[in-house]
Each structure stands twice: as structure tokens, then as C-alpha cells.
Design an enzyme around this catalytic site. Sequence first.
Site, PDB file in Angstrom:
ATOM      1  N   GLN A  31      14.192   9.630  -6.161  1.00  0.00           N
ATOM      2  CA  GLN A  31      13.241   8.553  -6.420  1.00  0.00           C
ATOM      3  C   GLN A  31      12.499   8.847  -7.720  1.00  0.00           C
ATOM      4  O   GLN A  31      11.842   9.876  -7.852  1.00  0.00           O
ATOM      5  CB  GLN A  31      12.232   8.392  -5.280  1.00  0.00           C
ATOM      6  CG  GLN A  31      11.359   7.152  -5.474  1.00  0.00           C
ATOM      7  CD  GLN A  31      10.155   7.109  -4.575  1.00  0.00           C
ATOM      8  OE1 GLN A  31       9.282   7.962  -4.652  1.00  0.00           O
ATOM      9  NE2 GLN A  31      10.100   6.103  -3.698  1.00  0.00           N
TER      10      GLN A  31
ATOM     11  N   TYR B 294       2.085   2.621  -8.061  1.00  0.00           N
ATOM     12  CA  TYR B 294       2.476   3.419  -9.210  1.00  0.00           C
ATOM     13  C   TYR B 294       2.892   2.492 -10.362  1.00  0.00           C
ATOM     14  O   TYR B 294       2.731   1.284 -10.274  1.00  0.00           O
ATOM     15  CB  TYR B 294       3.546   4.427  -8.803  1.00  0.00           C
ATOM     16  CG  TYR B 294       3.023   5.375  -7.738  1.00  0.00           C
ATOM     17  CD1 TYR B 294       1.914   6.178  -7.994  1.00  0.00           C
ATOM     18  CD2 TYR B 294       3.577   5.407  -6.462  1.00  0.00           C
ATOM     19  CE1 TYR B 294       1.383   7.013  -7.011  1.00  0.00           C
ATOM     20  CE2 TYR B 294       3.058   6.235  -5.476  1.00  0.00           C
ATOM     21  CZ  TYR B 294       1.953   7.035  -5.755  1.00  0.00           C
ATOM     22  OH  TYR B 294       1.420   7.842  -4.786  1.00  0.00           O
TER      23      TYR B 294
ATOM     24  N   ARG C  45      12.363   0.438  -4.691  1.00  0.00           N
ATOM     25  CA  ARG C  45      11.461   0.323  -3.536  1.00  0.00           C
ATOM     26  C   ARG C  45      10.268  -0.541  -3.923  1.00  0.00           C
ATOM     27  O   ARG C  45       9.672  -0.347  -4.989  1.00  0.00           O
ATOM     28  CB  ARG C  45      10.975   1.714  -3.108  1.00  0.00           C
ATOM     29  CG  ARG C  45      10.291   1.716  -1.737  1.00  0.00           C
ATOM     30  CD  ARG C  45       9.808   3.099  -1.366  1.00  0.00           C
ATOM     31  NE  ARG C  45       9.816   3.292   0.083  1.00  0.00           N
ATOM     32  CZ  ARG C  45       8.927   4.029   0.734  1.00  0.00           C
ATOM     33  NH1 ARG C  45       7.940   4.624   0.089  1.00  0.00           N
ATOM     34  NH2 ARG C  45       9.015   4.182   2.041  1.00  0.00           N
TER      35      ARG C  45
END
Length: 361
Positions: free
Chosen positions: A99, A182, A229
Site C-alpha cells: 500500500q 491522507y 482504497r
Amino acid sequence: MADSKLFSPYKLGRIELKNRVVMAPMTRSRAIGNVPGELSATYYAQRVEAGLIVTEGTSPSPDGLGYPRIPGLFNAAQVSGWKKTTSAVHAADGHIFVQLMHTGRVTHPDNLPAGGRVLAPSAVALGGEGMYVDGKGMLPTPVPAAMTEADIEAAIEQYARSGQLAIEAGFDGVELHGANGYLIDQFLNTAANQRTDRWGGSVENRIRFAVEVARRTAARIGGDRVGIRVSPYGAFNGMKSEDEAVEEVFESLARALSALGLVYLHVVDHSSMGAPPVKPSVKRRLREAFAGTVILSGGYDRGRAEADLIEGRGDLFAFAKSFISNPRLVTRLREGKPLAPPDQATFYTPGPTGYIDYPLE
């Protein structure tokens, strides 16, 4: 308990998963010097029963190392360190994606290497309780620098380059972290993105950064090795969950990413942890807009995963904290065995305790 479709093989891009159980990405803070080592290799290899493992958030940039001891993937030492993990997982017949997580404004300068910069779409501080720094405790997060066009181009290139390094390090693919407040999510959300140029304002502009990161990364390594995601209605890290355009934002994003041929869309619902729920209508719209695999995450147990699989709501199902304390979670789920509880006090501490010392039986 008898086997079910949850434990059946599944074709994901160019790899064949042995089941539909995904180990969700979870920050574990064991990468000393931001380089993963033997501890990480042992940790992931212990959990290789998962059809797919997605690693902890791993920064594609020196600017994205938001938390202490999180790994990066932007230099040769990190590639070498990650090879230990990918080799161990593949030796046990597993599959693993890394990720890629650039934390943007979710950091403190003391967590960044020399020359690192706190960047975000707009000069809006994270606020809240601050950020933990080893040896100093919680410190207030600063106002980030609003990214220039040059900064944005550099960040897009960092993601793409990190994708290349991921393949060099032996990963089966990468997951772009577009959730949880983020950097990619900061561009999507007006709580952090107050720009009036082509990177902010309209839905088309707000999704542009995510789309360009995905486009550039897919061009380097193939869309069939890139997932993303997302967290619609997510409230973590200062995100605005009541955005009236949220459904349009994520449906438009899903459609654009589908056109790029991304291999999966990983939708996380943090309602089990107190965030607003992702409405079934939103999940349905995302599934209709995205032609690839859909991974669903958030408070799943075997029964709920099987029910959503039967109803066609998702193709793969991610489990998080239960994988920390149950390395052989798939066996426990299949056999209906009780799950061991995790020790939250050791989630982010350095060393093997609470990391690789949970019973393997």
C-alpha cells in the site's frame, strides 16, 4: 463448518488467489529507519493464509513519512528490505500488494528526514491532538505548504516511481491509499482542498490528483497490478464526512479508475469504529461504476462476508485487527474457532512483542 465461496479461489488480474480473504493494510511501526527488515518478513509470512496480503501504509516519498517507523519505498535500501518480505510470502505460496501511502499534512516535521516538507493541497492544518514523535510525544501539527504545480507533478511521479520499485522488490502489485485523510483523500475532500485551480473546486478537479496518480502508476506497471482504497464518508484525520457531493465524487472517481483498467477498488467503511456509515446505495453505485474487483472492508466477520458475497456486494473481503492476533485467521474462520483478541498497547511499538509472537496454531 463447511467451506463456502469465501474460501474459494479468485482470479485477481494476473494472479490467482487461494481464497477471497484479504489481510487489510494496518500501520505497525516496526520499520527502523523507515526500512522494513526481518521482523516484517516474519510477520507477513505468518499471515500468508490470506488470499491477498496488503501491507501497511508505505510512503512513496520522503515527504510522506507521517508516523514514526513506517516504511518507505523510494530508495534502494527500502527495495532490498521489502525483498525479504516478498520472498518470504511467495515462498509460502502467498500474494502481496504494497500500500502506497503519502500522508500529506498528517505528519510532523520531526518524523520526516532532512529536507522533508509538510505538503497538502491547501495550507490548512490538520489540528486535533497532533502527531506522535519518538522521544517527544504528541506535538502539534503545523500548517502545511500548499502544493504548487511542480509539487503536484513531483508527487504524482513519486507514486509512479514507487510502483516501479514495488515490482522490483517483488510485490504482486500496489494499492494506492486514497482513504483515511491522507494525501489522495485530501485532494478529494474540501476539508483539506480549498484550491480554485484545476486541482480543486469541482468534482472533476477534486478527483484529478487521484486519477493522475493512478494513470501514471498503471502506465508504468499495468493497471492489472494497481488497486486503490477509498473511504467515502470517512472522518479520520480531519476529513469532512457531510460533504453533499460525496456520492458524486466517489462515483465519478470509480468510473474514471475503471476506464484506466485498475484491478480493484477497496471500499472501507469505518462505521464499526465510530465514523458515519457508507450507505448501501453508495456501495452499490461504486460497484456499478467500477468494472474490476471490489474489496469491502470494515468490521467483517465470516457470516457478514459470506452474506455480502452471496448478495454480490463485493468480491473480496478484508479483515484487519483480527489478523494481528490470529496469524492463521483463515483456518479459524473456516473451522469456526474463536478468535484471539489483539493487544492494542503493542499495535505501534517497536520490536517483536505484539507483532510476531501471537500463537500460530
